[in-house]
Write a protein that holds these residues in place. Sequence first.
Motif, PDB file in Angstrom:
ATOM      1  N   SER A 124      -5.781   4.768   0.174  1.00  0.00           N
ATOM      2  CA  SER A 124      -4.524   5.507   0.273  1.00  0.00           C
ATOM      3  C   SER A 124      -4.498   6.763  -0.583  1.00  0.00           C
ATOM      4  O   SER A 124      -3.444   7.423  -0.689  1.00  0.00           O
ATOM      5  CB  SER A 124      -3.351   4.604  -0.098  1.00  0.00           C
ATOM      6  OG  SER A 124      -3.440   4.195  -1.457  1.00  0.00           O
ATOM      7  N   ALA A 125      -5.600   7.098  -1.201  1.00  0.00           N
ATOM      8  CA  ALA A 125      -5.651   8.353  -1.956  1.00  0.00           C
ATOM      9  C   ALA A 125      -5.357   9.526  -1.018  1.00  0.00           C
ATOM     10  O   ALA A 125      -5.697   9.501   0.164  1.00  0.00           O
ATOM     11  CB  ALA A 125      -7.026   8.522  -2.599  1.00  0.00           C
ATOM     12  N   LYS A 126      -4.734  10.548  -1.533  1.00  0.00           N
ATOM     13  CA  LYS A 126      -4.360  11.688  -0.692  1.00  0.00           C
ATOM     14  C   LYS A 126      -5.570  12.357  -0.062  1.00  0.00           C
ATOM     15  O   LYS A 126      -5.474  12.952   1.017  1.00  0.00           O
ATOM     16  CB  LYS A 126      -3.561  12.699  -1.524  1.00  0.00           C
ATOM     17  CG  LYS A 126      -2.187  12.203  -1.938  1.00  0.00           C
ATOM     18  CD  LYS A 126      -1.422  13.259  -2.710  1.00  0.00           C
ATOM     19  CE  LYS A 126      -0.038  12.758  -3.112  1.00  0.00           C
ATOM     20  NZ  LYS A 126       0.727  13.773  -3.886  1.00  0.00           N
ATOM     21  N   THR A 127      -6.709  12.250  -0.712  1.00  0.00           N
ATOM     22  CA  THR A 127      -7.924  12.884  -0.196  1.00  0.00           C
ATOM     23  C   THR A 127      -8.729  11.964   0.720  1.00  0.00           C
ATOM     24  O   THR A 127      -9.784  12.353   1.229  1.00  0.00           O
ATOM     25  CB  THR A 127      -8.814  13.318  -1.364  1.00  0.00           C
ATOM     26  OG1 THR A 127      -9.093  12.169  -2.198  1.00  0.00           O
ATOM     27  CG2 THR A 127      -8.130  14.389  -2.200  1.00  0.00           C
ATOM     28  N   GLY A 156       9.211   8.725   4.431  1.00  0.00           N
ATOM     29  CA  GLY A 156       9.795   7.994   3.310  1.00  0.00           C
ATOM     30  C   GLY A 156       8.786   7.536   2.281  1.00  0.00           C
ATOM     31  O   GLY A 156       9.134   6.831   1.334  1.00  0.00           O
ATOM     32  N   GLY A 157       7.527   7.922   2.462  1.00  0.00           N
ATOM     33  CA  GLY A 157       6.476   7.442   1.581  1.00  0.00           C
ATOM     34  C   GLY A 157       6.271   8.298   0.350  1.00  0.00           C
ATOM     35  O   GLY A 157       6.949   9.308   0.175  1.00  0.00           O
ATOM     36  N   PRO A 158       5.338   7.903  -0.499  1.00  0.00           N
ATOM     37  CA  PRO A 158       4.522   6.695  -0.357  1.00  0.00           C
ATOM     38  C   PRO A 158       5.350   5.428  -0.598  1.00  0.00           C
ATOM     39  O   PRO A 158       6.316   5.431  -1.344  1.00  0.00           O
ATOM     40  CB  PRO A 158       3.439   6.869  -1.428  1.00  0.00           C
ATOM     41  CG  PRO A 158       4.072   7.737  -2.469  1.00  0.00           C
ATOM     42  CD  PRO A 158       4.975   8.674  -1.720  1.00  0.00           C
ATOM     43  N   TYR A 159       4.916   4.346   0.049  1.00  0.00           N
ATOM     44  CA  TYR A 159       5.672   3.103   0.038  1.00  0.00           C
ATOM     45  C   TYR A 159       5.049   2.085  -0.917  1.00  0.00           C
ATOM     46  O   TYR A 159       3.815   2.039  -1.068  1.00  0.00           O
ATOM     47  CB  TYR A 159       5.686   2.499   1.443  1.00  0.00           C
ATOM     48  CG  TYR A 159       6.235   3.418   2.496  1.00  0.00           C
ATOM     49  CD1 TYR A 159       7.611   3.565   2.682  1.00  0.00           C
ATOM     50  CD2 TYR A 159       5.378   4.137   3.323  1.00  0.00           C
ATOM     51  CE1 TYR A 159       8.121   4.421   3.663  1.00  0.00           C
ATOM     52  CE2 TYR A 159       5.879   4.988   4.307  1.00  0.00           C
ATOM     53  CZ  TYR A 159       7.252   5.127   4.475  1.00  0.00           C
ATOM     54  OH  TYR A 159       7.741   5.975   5.442  1.00  0.00           O
ATOM     55  N   ASN A 177      -9.760   9.552   4.007  1.00  0.00           N
ATOM     56  CA  ASN A 177      -9.660   9.620   5.455  1.00  0.00           C
ATOM     57  C   ASN A 177      -9.029   8.325   5.960  1.00  0.00           C
ATOM     58  O   ASN A 177      -9.179   7.274   5.358  1.00  0.00           O
ATOM     59  CB  ASN A 177     -11.043   9.797   6.088  1.00  0.00           C
ATOM     60  CG  ASN A 177     -11.677  11.130   5.719  1.00  0.00           C
ATOM     61  OD1 ASN A 177     -10.991  12.160   5.682  1.00  0.00           O
ATOM     62  ND2 ASN A 177     -12.974  11.118   5.450  1.00  0.00           N
ATOM     63  N   GLY A 178      -8.319   8.392   7.075  1.00  0.00           N
ATOM     64  CA  GLY A 178      -7.724   7.190   7.629  1.00  0.00           C
ATOM     65  C   GLY A 178      -6.213   7.195   7.544  1.00  0.00           C
ATOM     66  O   GLY A 178      -5.596   8.014   6.854  1.00  0.00           O
ATOM     67  N   PHE A 179      -5.613   6.244   8.237  1.00  0.00           N
ATOM     68  CA  PHE A 179      -4.156   6.231   8.386  1.00  0.00           C
ATOM     69  C   PHE A 179      -3.423   5.940   7.090  1.00  0.00           C
ATOM     70  O   PHE A 179      -2.236   6.241   6.945  1.00  0.00           O
ATOM     71  CB  PHE A 179      -3.743   5.224   9.468  1.00  0.00           C
ATOM     72  CG  PHE A 179      -3.808   3.775   9.043  1.00  0.00           C
ATOM     73  CD1 PHE A 179      -2.645   3.099   8.677  1.00  0.00           C
ATOM     74  CD2 PHE A 179      -5.017   3.082   9.021  1.00  0.00           C
ATOM     75  CE1 PHE A 179      -2.687   1.769   8.298  1.00  0.00           C
ATOM     76  CE2 PHE A 179      -5.066   1.753   8.640  1.00  0.00           C
ATOM     77  CZ  PHE A 179      -3.906   1.090   8.278  1.00  0.00           C
ATOM     78  N   LEU A 180      -4.103   5.347   6.097  1.00  0.00           N
ATOM     79  CA  LEU A 180      -3.439   4.982   4.846  1.00  0.00           C
ATOM     80  C   LEU A 180      -3.372   6.131   3.839  1.00  0.00           C
ATOM     81  O   LEU A 180      -2.687   6.010   2.820  1.00  0.00           O
ATOM     82  CB  LEU A 180      -4.151   3.800   4.204  1.00  0.00           C
ATOM     83  CG  LEU A 180      -3.954   2.435   4.877  1.00  0.00           C
ATOM     84  CD1 LEU A 180      -4.876   1.399   4.252  1.00  0.00           C
ATOM     85  CD2 LEU A 180      -2.505   1.981   4.782  1.00  0.00           C
ATOM     86  N   ALA A 181      -4.046   7.231   4.100  1.00  0.00           N
ATOM     87  CA  ALA A 181      -4.103   8.332   3.139  1.00  0.00           C
ATOM     88  C   ALA A 181      -2.712   8.816   2.758  1.00  0.00           C
ATOM     89  O   ALA A 181      -1.913   9.194   3.615  1.00  0.00           O
ATOM     90  CB  ALA A 181      -4.915   9.488   3.718  1.00  0.00           C
ATOM     91  N   GLY A 182      -2.394   8.731   1.468  1.00  0.00           N
ATOM     92  CA  GLY A 182      -1.104   9.183   0.968  1.00  0.00           C
ATOM     93  C   GLY A 182       0.071   8.301   1.311  1.00  0.00           C
ATOM     94  O   GLY A 182       1.225   8.650   1.019  1.00  0.00           O
ATOM     95  N   LEU A 183      -0.189   7.120   1.903  1.00  0.00           N
ATOM     96  CA  LEU A 183       0.915   6.297   2.420  1.00  0.00           C
ATOM     97  C   LEU A 183       1.393   5.240   1.433  1.00  0.00           C
ATOM     98  O   LEU A 183       2.509   4.740   1.568  1.00  0.00           O
ATOM     99  CB  LEU A 183       0.456   5.616   3.717  1.00  0.00           C
ATOM    100  CG  LEU A 183       1.539   5.005   4.605  1.00  0.00           C
ATOM    101  CD1 LEU A 183       2.438   6.089   5.184  1.00  0.00           C
ATOM    102  CD2 LEU A 183       0.914   4.165   5.721  1.00  0.00           C
ATOM    103  N   VAL A 184       0.578   4.876   0.437  1.00  0.00           N
ATOM    104  CA  VAL A 184       0.852   3.698  -0.386  1.00  0.00           C
ATOM    105  C   VAL A 184       0.994   4.087  -1.853  1.00  0.00           C
ATOM    106  O   VAL A 184       0.194   4.850  -2.388  1.00  0.00           O
ATOM    107  CB  VAL A 184      -0.282   2.663  -0.242  1.00  0.00           C
ATOM    108  CG1 VAL A 184       0.117   1.351  -0.921  1.00  0.00           C
ATOM    109  CG2 VAL A 184      -0.638   2.427   1.219  1.00  0.00           C
ATOM    110  N   ASP A 185       2.010   3.512  -2.493  1.00  0.00           N
ATOM    111  CA  ASP A 185       2.188   3.652  -3.942  1.00  0.00           C
ATOM    112  C   ASP A 185       1.726   2.349  -4.588  1.00  0.00           C
ATOM    113  O   ASP A 185       2.507   1.411  -4.762  1.00  0.00           O
ATOM    114  CB  ASP A 185       3.653   3.937  -4.266  1.00  0.00           C
ATOM    115  CG  ASP A 185       3.890   4.135  -5.763  1.00  0.00           C
ATOM    116  OD1 ASP A 185       2.918   4.046  -6.542  1.00  0.00           O
ATOM    117  OD2 ASP A 185       5.052   4.370  -6.147  1.00  0.00           O
ATOM    118  N   THR A 186       0.439   2.278  -4.938  1.00  0.00           N
ATOM    119  CA  THR A 186      -0.095   1.044  -5.511  1.00  0.00           C
ATOM    120  C   THR A 186       0.379   0.798  -6.937  1.00  0.00           C
ATOM    121  O   THR A 186       0.180  -0.308  -7.465  1.00  0.00           O
ATOM    122  CB  THR A 186      -1.635   1.050  -5.471  1.00  0.00           C
ATOM    123  OG1 THR A 186      -2.116   2.222  -6.127  1.00  0.00           O
ATOM    124  CG2 THR A 186      -2.145   1.004  -4.045  1.00  0.00           C
TER     125      THR A 186
END
Length: 426
Positions: free
Chosen positions: A199-202, A128-131, A204-213
């Motif tokens: 949260s950038a798509k590129t 359902g993201g990015p959130y 590393n880490g669990f937040l990648a691509g997950l957040v719409d800031t």
Amino acid sequence: MKHLLLFLFLGIAFLTSAQPKAEAFLPGDLLPDAPELAPRGAYAVGVQTLKVVHPAQVDVLHTKDGKSPLYDRPLTLEVWYPVQVRTGQTQLVTYEEVLGRANDPKRPLVPFTFDGRALRNAEPDRSGGPYPLVIVSHGYPGSRLLLTYLTENLASKGYVVVAIDHTESTYRDLSGFPSTLLNRSLDDLFVLNELARLSAKTANGFLAGLVDTDKTGLIGYSMGGYGALNVIGAGYSAQAVKFFGQLTGGSTALQSRTSSAPDYKASQDPRIKAVVAFAPWGMERGVWDAEGLLGLTRPILLVAGSQDDVSGYEKGIKAIYDGAVNADRYLLTYVNARHNVAPNPPPAATLKPGFLDDYQHFSEPAWNERRINNINQHFVTAFLGIHLKGLDYGKYLDVPENANAAPWAGFKPRTSVGLEMRHAKP
């Protein structure tokens, strides 16, 4: 006969032990009279802890002769986010917290734990993201775990929620007040930029691509509200700068967050769409003047107790509402409540003898804190749903001013008593 009685006793004991224990009431759970938008959403909730560093910040607590050194400012973040629960998993997490105050020998730190409904380090649900992002800022003192009833609830509704441990302002590391006065808005803005990076798509880490800031909301309680309002345009007054200088021995660092500062308007971040300010501190102390409040142009939900003896009501929170004439703003008032209209219910650890001060840091004398939590879940869901998700929740906010005079949308009959809602547009 003795054998029969023994058999019956053992049988009852077995049946009793075999029954599941009554489930504990955790922060954010629903009372029977919870309003319509208070329940959790469709997502399970994950939680992780992050540590970040804001480099080269003014160390106002070590000001000498009006000059302050720089330091790398560490921040601990708690992040809640949507996840999918695998078969056999239970949403349960244990949070670690302390009672007491780090700078008060009469109130030594006492560790305790409390539970929440989340999965530690779970894999995000990216379907359902990015959130949208929600940044949460606690009071002075406080911690990133002070509003877990709300942070978990919002994550279950499709938000990534990031609560900040504001360095030198938590129970564990409480230090001088000037650090809080200067750093609240700066911490908020830095964390927004850090979440954009992480949260950038590129990335590393669990937040990648997950957040719409680009769809960010701020939630602040007390000093957190003080900082959040400054972030969105309420520049501090000359009186605030003078007060800050008196506390610090001449530092002028707060000048950069005043309406007249050349770079202040440039710091206004358009990614922030709305603010929820619980009992924001400062207006009664002259932190803002009329000109400063004119800078508020984004939607604001203010939440207050009519008997707030920390931030003030008529000359404090309500005066912010009255003066923010360029903003679409709401003021939700808990009649007869004092300052604690935002935190979790008092932890079980505060119910022991000797912890009255800690108990009163969470409790409301005239209100059930669990009920306040449910009402906050309802209205924050409505407000952020409108401004971060475009949901049609207006009917839950545009209610009669006095809940005693007419029923409110989303409330069960006879349950909105003791509440007021004001609404004004630019």
